[in-house]
Design an enzyme around this catalytic site. Structure first.
Site, PDB file in Angstrom:
ATOM      1  N   LYS A 118      -5.207 -75.676  18.276  1.00 43.22           N
ATOM      2  CA  LYS A 118      -6.607 -75.680  17.842  1.00 43.22           C
ATOM      3  C   LYS A 118      -6.783 -76.461  16.537  1.00 43.22           C
ATOM      4  CE  LYS A 118      -9.297 -71.987  18.437  1.00 43.22           C
ATOM      5  NZ  LYS A 118      -9.895 -70.653  18.218  1.00 43.22           N
TER       6      LYS A 118
ATOM      7  N   GLY B 191       2.822 -70.287   2.999  1.00 41.71           N
ATOM      8  CA  GLY B 191       1.522 -70.274   3.642  1.00 41.71           C
ATOM      9  C   GLY B 191       1.072 -68.908   4.130  1.00 41.71           C
ATOM     10  N   LEU B 192      -0.247 -68.725   4.258  1.00 38.58           N
ATOM     11  CA  LEU B 192      -0.878 -67.511   4.792  1.00 38.58           C
ATOM     12  C   LEU B 192      -2.012 -67.900   5.725  1.00 38.58           C
ATOM     13  CD1 LEU B 192      -1.322 -65.263   1.615  1.00 38.58           C
ATOM     14  CD2 LEU B 192       0.318 -64.927   3.452  1.00 38.58           C
ATOM     15  N   GLY B 193      -1.681 -68.092   7.000  1.00 40.61           N
ATOM     16  CA  GLY B 193      -2.707 -68.324   8.007  1.00 40.61           C
ATOM     17  C   GLY B 193      -3.539 -69.570   7.774  1.00 40.61           C
ATOM     18  N   LYS B 194      -4.754 -69.523   8.292  1.00 40.45           N
ATOM     19  CA  LYS B 194      -5.631 -70.692   8.275  1.00 40.45           C
ATOM     20  C   LYS B 194      -5.981 -71.150   6.865  1.00 40.45           C
ATOM     21  CE  LYS B 194      -9.894 -72.515  10.060  1.00 40.45           C
ATOM     22  NZ  LYS B 194      -9.746 -73.571  10.961  1.00 40.45           N
TER      23      LYS B 194
ATOM     24  N   ASN C  68       0.526 -67.090  20.480  1.00 37.81           N
ATOM     25  CA  ASN C  68      -0.629 -67.054  19.571  1.00 37.81           C
ATOM     26  C   ASN C  68      -0.538 -68.157  18.525  1.00 37.81           C
ATOM     27  OD1 ASN C  68      -1.772 -64.865  20.882  1.00 37.81           O
ATOM     28  ND2 ASN C  68      -0.894 -63.366  19.486  1.00 37.81           N
TER      29      ASN C  68
ATOM     30  N   ASN D 232       6.030 -67.786  20.955  1.00 38.38           N
ATOM     31  CA  ASN D 232       4.977 -67.352  20.037  1.00 38.38           C
ATOM     32  C   ASN D 232       3.663 -68.014  20.448  1.00 38.38           C
ATOM     33  OD1 ASN D 232       3.397 -66.520  17.917  1.00 38.38           O
ATOM     34  ND2 ASN D 232       4.919 -66.981  16.346  1.00 38.38           N
TER      35      ASN D 232
ATOM     36  N   TYR E  83      -2.036 -73.556  16.395  1.00 41.80           N
ATOM     37  CA  TYR E  83      -1.680 -74.902  15.960  1.00 41.80           C
ATOM     38  C   TYR E  83      -2.348 -75.971  16.824  1.00 41.80           C
ATOM     39  CZ  TYR E  83       1.800 -72.570  13.075  1.00 41.80           C
ATOM     40  OH  TYR E  83       2.418 -71.767  12.149  1.00 41.80           O
TER      41      TYR E  83
END
Length: 131
Positions: free
Chosen positions: A102, A64-67, A95, A93, A100
């Site tokens: 959100k 995965g890569l972010g949103k 941030n 962590n 997550y």
């Protein structure tokens, strides 16, 4: 300015590139919160070629890569009619935990994670998917 991204699933032939990216991103993300000795011990255990090949061979694994890739993971889970997805995230962590939450994840537990010889706590978070 727009950024064009091409994302492809890693295959076994990508294992050395994956190892390089894994080392660099994990190190840059967590180096300030951990000793050099524990970072080295963890990196040498978690990101061996053998371990990465094992993960790449697991048909249930996805990277995965972010949103953007988070959304792809939800899409994949939905395709397989999964009702929930889960993850583990280091309790320090903040941030990532905020991201997550959100995205609709809630904490359901925790477990020990070892960074070298130091015990750390990962929060287990789950998101219910609406099919």
């Amino acid at each position: 300015m727009s950024v064009m991204m091409h994302i492809k699933k890693c295959i076994l032939e990508d294992v050395y590139d994956l190892q390089d990216v894994s080392y660099k991103t994990f190190y840059e993300t967590f180096k300030d919160q951990n000793s050099q000795e524990n970072m080295t011990a963890y990196l040498e255990k978690a990101f061996t070629i053998e371990q990465l090949e094992k993960e790449l061979s697991n048909t249930s694994s996805q990277q995965g890569l972010g949103k953007h890739l988070f959304n792809k993971a939800v899409e994949i889970a939905t395709t397989f009619n999964k009702k929930k997805i889960w993850l583990g995230v280091w309790e320090k962590n903040k941030n990532a935990i905020a991201f997550y939450k959100k995205q609709g994840f809630v904490q359901i537990g925790s477990h020990s994670f070892y960074m070298g010889d130091e015990e750390q706590i990962d929060l287990i978070m789950v998101k219910t998917l609406f099919l």
